[in-house]
Scaffold this active site. Structure first.
Site, PDB file in Angstrom:
ATOM      1  N   GLN A   1       2.031  -6.202  -3.222  1.00 58.93           N
ATOM      2  CA  GLN A   1       2.553  -6.430  -1.800  1.00 58.93           C
ATOM      3  C   GLN A   1       3.816  -5.222  -1.532  1.00 58.93           C
ATOM      4  OE1 GLN A   1       1.174  -9.409  -3.650  1.00 58.93           O
ATOM      5  NE2 GLN A   1      -0.521  -8.585  -2.557  1.00 58.93           N
TER       6      GLN A   1
ATOM      7  N   ASP B   1       0.747  -1.178  -0.015  1.00 58.26           N
ATOM      8  CA  ASP B   1      -0.053  -0.141   0.260  1.00 58.26           C
ATOM      9  C   ASP B   1       1.031   0.991  -0.053  1.00 58.26           C
ATOM     10  OD1 ASP B   1      -2.127  -1.845  -0.039  1.00 58.26           O
ATOM     11  OD2 ASP B   1      -2.140  -1.964   2.276  1.00 58.26           O
TER      12      ASP B   1
ATOM     13  N   GLY C   1      -4.687  -4.436  -4.129  1.00 53.97           N
ATOM     14  CA  GLY C   1      -5.608  -3.204  -4.267  1.00 53.97           C
ATOM     15  C   GLY C   1      -4.768  -1.959  -4.696  1.00 53.97           C
ATOM     16  N   HIS C   2      -4.505  -1.157  -5.609  1.00 53.65           N
ATOM     17  CA  HIS C   2      -4.187  -0.818  -6.540  1.00 53.65           C
ATOM     18  C   HIS C   2      -5.169   0.324  -6.777  1.00 53.65           C
ATOM     19  CE1 HIS C   2      -0.138  -3.325  -7.182  1.00 53.65           C
ATOM     20  NE2 HIS C   2      -0.620  -2.848  -5.896  1.00 53.65           N
TER      21      HIS C   2
HETATM   22  P1  GDP Z   1      -0.967   0.063  -3.545  1.00 51.34           P
HETATM   23  O1  GDP Z   1      -1.383  -0.512  -3.089  1.00 51.34           O
HETATM   24  O2  GDP Z   1       0.855   0.104  -2.919  1.00 51.34           O
HETATM   25  O3  GDP Z   1      -1.000   0.879  -4.469  1.00 51.34           O
HETATM   26  O4  GDP Z   1      -1.461   1.746  -2.359  1.00 51.34           O
HETATM   27  P2  GDP Z   1      -2.857   1.674  -2.188  1.00 51.34           P
HETATM   28  O5  GDP Z   1      -3.998   1.945  -3.960  1.00 51.34           O
HETATM   29  O6  GDP Z   1      -3.443   0.463  -1.663  1.00 51.34           O
HETATM   30  O7  GDP Z   1      -2.734   2.573  -1.630  1.00 51.34           O
HETATM   31  C1  GDP Z   1      -2.088   3.806  -1.448  1.00 51.34           C
HETATM   32  C2  GDP Z   1      -3.804   5.205  -0.800  1.00 51.34           C
HETATM   33  O8  GDP Z   1      -2.850   6.076  -0.865  1.00 51.34           O
HETATM   34  C3  GDP Z   1      -4.126   5.608  -2.480  1.00 51.34           C
HETATM   35  O9  GDP Z   1      -5.726   5.187  -1.578  1.00 51.34           O
HETATM   36  C4  GDP Z   1      -4.050   6.195  -2.908  1.00 51.34           C
HETATM   37  O10 GDP Z   1      -4.910   6.583  -3.832  1.00 51.34           O
HETATM   38  C5  GDP Z   1      -2.923   6.991  -2.044  1.00 51.34           C
HETATM   39  N1  GDP Z   1      -2.325   7.703  -2.630  1.00 51.34           N
HETATM   40  C6  GDP Z   1      -0.824   7.600  -3.105  1.00 51.34           C
HETATM   41  N2  GDP Z   1       0.036   8.251  -3.335  1.00 51.34           N
HETATM   42  C7  GDP Z   1      -0.711   9.377  -2.543  1.00 51.34           C
HETATM   43  C8  GDP Z   1      -0.262  10.387  -2.069  1.00 51.34           C
HETATM   44  O11 GDP Z   1       1.202  10.898  -2.868  1.00 51.34           O
HETATM   45  N3  GDP Z   1      -0.532  11.192  -1.703  1.00 51.34           N
HETATM   46  C9  GDP Z   1      -1.951  11.247  -1.333  1.00 51.34           C
HETATM   47  N4  GDP Z   1      -2.676  12.075   0.364  1.00 51.34           N
HETATM   48  N5  GDP Z   1      -2.533   9.759  -1.201  1.00 51.34           N
HETATM   49  C10 GDP Z   1      -1.881   9.004  -1.559  1.00 51.34           C
HETATM   50  P1  IMO Z   2      -1.202  -4.428  -2.244  1.00 53.22           P
HETATM   51  O1  IMO Z   2      -0.851  -4.716  -3.279  1.00 53.22           O
HETATM   52  C1  IMO Z   2      -1.244  -4.347   2.311  1.00 53.22           C
HETATM   53  C2  IMO Z   2      -0.913  -8.662   3.808  1.00 53.22           C
HETATM   54  C3  IMO Z   2      -2.461  -9.222   4.622  1.00 53.22           C
HETATM   55  C4  IMO Z   2      -1.149  -9.956   5.353  1.00 53.22           C
HETATM   56  C5  IMO Z   2      -0.323 -10.599   4.520  1.00 53.22           C
HETATM   57  C6  IMO Z   2      -0.704 -12.266   3.730  1.00 53.22           C
HETATM   58  O2  IMO Z   2      -1.653  -3.529  -2.519  1.00 53.22           O
HETATM   59  O3  IMO Z   2       0.051  -3.301  -1.599  1.00 53.22           O
HETATM   60  P2  IMO Z   2      -2.012 -12.652   2.367  1.00 53.22           P
HETATM   61  O4  IMO Z   2      -3.937 -12.468   1.715  1.00 53.22           O
HETATM   62  O5  IMO Z   2      -0.899 -12.169   0.639  1.00 53.22           O
HETATM   63  O6  IMO Z   2      -2.260 -14.433   2.101  1.00 53.22           O
HETATM   64  O7  IMO Z   2      -1.737 -12.116   3.671  1.00 53.22           O
HETATM   65  O8  IMO Z   2       0.025  -9.651   3.508  1.00 53.22           O
HETATM   66  N1  IMO Z   2      -1.258  -7.792   2.114  1.00 53.22           N
HETATM   67  C7  IMO Z   2      -1.191  -6.958   2.165  1.00 53.22           C
HETATM   68  N2  IMO Z   2      -1.008  -5.852   3.091  1.00 53.22           N
HETATM   69  N3  IMO Z   2      -0.942  -4.387   0.916  1.00 53.22           N
HETATM   70  C8  IMO Z   2      -1.200  -5.486   0.306  1.00 53.22           C
HETATM   71  O9  IMO Z   2      -1.126  -5.480  -1.894  1.00 53.22           O
HETATM   72  C9  IMO Z   2      -1.297  -7.010   0.340  1.00 53.22           C
HETATM   73  N4  IMO Z   2      -1.757  -8.416  -0.099  1.00 53.22           N
HETATM   74  C10 IMO Z   2      -1.319  -8.892   1.078  1.00 53.22           C
HETATM   75  O10 IMO Z   2      -2.735  -8.214   5.742  1.00 53.22           O
HETATM   76  O11 IMO Z   2      -0.725  -9.678   6.462  1.00 53.22           O
HETATM   77 MG    MG Z   3      -3.199  -1.281  -1.321  1.00 55.12          MG
END
Ligand code: GDP
Ligand code: IMO
Ligand code: MG
Length: 429
Positions: A223, A13, A40-41
């Site tokens: 991840q 994340d 979840g991107h």
């Molecule tokens: P990922 O799994 O690495 O793609 O990250 P996620 O999408 O799960 O979580 C990142 C969250 O931060 C998302 O809700 C993005 O829209 C948000 N986000 C990403 N970059 C920025 C930033 O520079 N500032 C803010 N405020 N939000 C951001």
């Molecule tokens: P993105 O791509 C954050 C975490 C789960 C758990 C561990 C194992 O959005 O960054 P799993 O279902 O993979 O066997 O769970 O890994 N986890 C993540 N945490 N971002 C993710 O993906 C994750 N995918 C798995 O919360 O701790």
């Molecule tokens: Mg994510």
């Protein structure tokens, strides 16, 4: 620079979706190499928010080829839903292709994931419940089903006849679950195969031909490094290799052909699920600030993310194991308005300061973070160039780059594509 990987250098994340979407403007191919729908991107563009789980974050660009590599585990039902959802939102998905070698998440994997977590009780990992661990375990145990098997009735029936008796025996005897019916599974998964047939191809050849022809290929990690099966906080990890090494095994691109590795990190830190998190702020005002201002709730499961400060020990370790050539620091804006910003610069263990990341979780639990404080700043949100950032924010970025041992290539100050500052263009495409 035609090949570049975007990898998470924390616990996931980090904003890989946002960074991938930004860099994908220059890419010919965007390729996922590991993980599955546990990812979840989030991509935000023109006021619209997209939550991508299996589809690469290059899908918003018409004409960019998106590939799901052999290292990804695919839940076809989830993928079909995701594609339908995108099509409904007028996103053209015709350029999305899937490796015929990718393994398939079956319903028994999801059941097994849920039941194993239940059984672990207090020792649970806090998985996303998407069947990821059991599917990768079956792949390695040579009990897996691959996308190519969904294209041929005889192949699928043969593999199910071999695998299902073992699965059902496990489910029934250990978990008192009724088990699954081979015929019904075959029918259901052959239908998915039919729906996806045009997309299931030899992506190994596509990726290599693209690289050979000088196309710009972007690899999108899911991840993060501390969730890596080898380098993470085992056993509180995922079951794949999110680190840059995974690009090679997860797509078939030879390791010498990957030219750049962009390590994505938040300007602070978060973690979802169980396991160690040394720089965590638990129940403090800082936690509340970071969670509320950063909207730190999981994209896939909605769980509140645990929050803490930037951990330079983790960052340096991750820079090494990924061979990071440039950092992308996201969510700098979330720190706007804080009086002081803290960074964990070492771990105190039995009176000594460690700067390397420990393997032993018992030892890690005994480590106390060593903090360094930095002065805060007013606002980064409106900056469009590095020199428009407040000097304290620049000082903070400079310090974390030095501590991590890699230059900052890009800074993100908001969730939209435009809220991005390129610091070192030569470290990107
Ligand atoms: P990922 O799994 O690495 O793609 O990250 P996620 O999408 O799960 O979580 C990142 C969250 O931060 C998302 O809700 C993005 O829209 C948000 N986000 C990403 N970059 C920025 C930033 O520079 N500032 C803010 N405020 N939000 C951001
Ligand atoms: P993105 O791509 C954050 C975490 C789960 C758990 C561990 C194992 O959005 O960054 P799993 O279902 O993979 O066997 O769970 O890994 N986890 C993540 N945490 N971002 C993710 O993906 C994750 N995918 C798995 O919360 O701790
Ligand atoms: Mg994510």
């Amino acid at each position: 620079m035609p090949t570049l990987a975007v990898v998470g250098v924390q616990w996931g994340d980090e904003g890989k979706g946002k960074v991938t979407d930004y860099l994908a403007a220059q890419a010919d191919f965007v390729v996922r190499y590991q993980g599955g729908a546990n990812a979840g991107h989030t991509v935000v563009h023109r006021g619209q928010q997209f939550q991508l789980h299996l589809v690469p974050s290059g899908i918003l660009y018409p004409g960019t080829i998106c590939l799901i590599g052999n290292g990804v585990v695919i839940d076809p039902e989830q993928l079909i839903h995701e594609l339908e959802d995108l099509e409904q939102r007028k996103i053209d998905t015709r350029s999305l292709f899937i490796s015929d070698r990718a393994h398939v998440i079956m319903p028994y994997h999801k059941e097994q994931d849920r039941l194993e977590e239940e059984r672990r009780g207090a020792g649970r990992i806090g998985t996303t419940g998407r069947g990821i661990g059991p599917c990768y375990a079956d792949k390695v145990a040579r009990y897996g089903i691959r996308m190519v098997d969904l294209l041929d009735r005889q192949s699928l029936e043969t593999v199910l006849r071999r695998v299902l008796p073992f699965k059902n025996a496990l489910l029934q005897s250990v978990f008192h679950h009724p088990g699954f019916d081979a015929e019904q599974l075959a029918e259901q998964y052959l239908r998915y195969g039919e729906q996806l047939r045009e997309r299931i191809v030899d992506t190994v050849t596509l990726v290599n031909e693209a690289a050979e022809n000088g196309k710009r290929v972007l690899f999108e990690g899911a991840q993060g490094t501390l969730l890596d099966i080898d380098f993470g906080t085992y056993p509180f990890v995922t079951s794949s290799s999110p680190t840059a090494g995974g690009v090679s095994t997860g797509t078939g691109l030879g390791p010498t052909r990957l030219q750049r590795v962009v390590g994505v990190s938040k300007a602070y830190a978060t973690r979802v699920g169980e396991g160690p998190f040394p720089s965590e702020e638990k129940g403090t005002a800082a936690e509340q600030w970071l969670r509320e201002r950063g909207h730190e709730y999981g994209t896939t499961t909605g769980r509140p993310r645990r929050c803490g400060w930037f951990d330079a020990v983790v960052a340096r370790y991750a820079v090494r194991v990924n061979g990071v050539t440039g950092l992308a620091i996201t969510k700098l804006d979330v720190l706007d308005g804080l009086e002081k910003v803290k960074v964990c610069v070492g771990y105190r263990y039995q009176g000594q300061v460690r700067r390397s990341f420990p393997t032993d979780l018992r030892l890690l639990a005994e480590c106390e973070p060593v903090w360094q404080e930095f002065p805060g700043w007013e606002a980064t949100r409106t900056a469009t160039r590095y020199d428009e950032l407040p000097s304290q924010a620049q000082q903070y970025l400079k310090a974390i780059a030095e501590l991590a041992g890699a230059p900052v290539a890009l800074v993100s100050v908001g969730n939209e594509r435009e809220a991005t500052i390129v610091v070192e263009p030569d470290l990107l495409f």
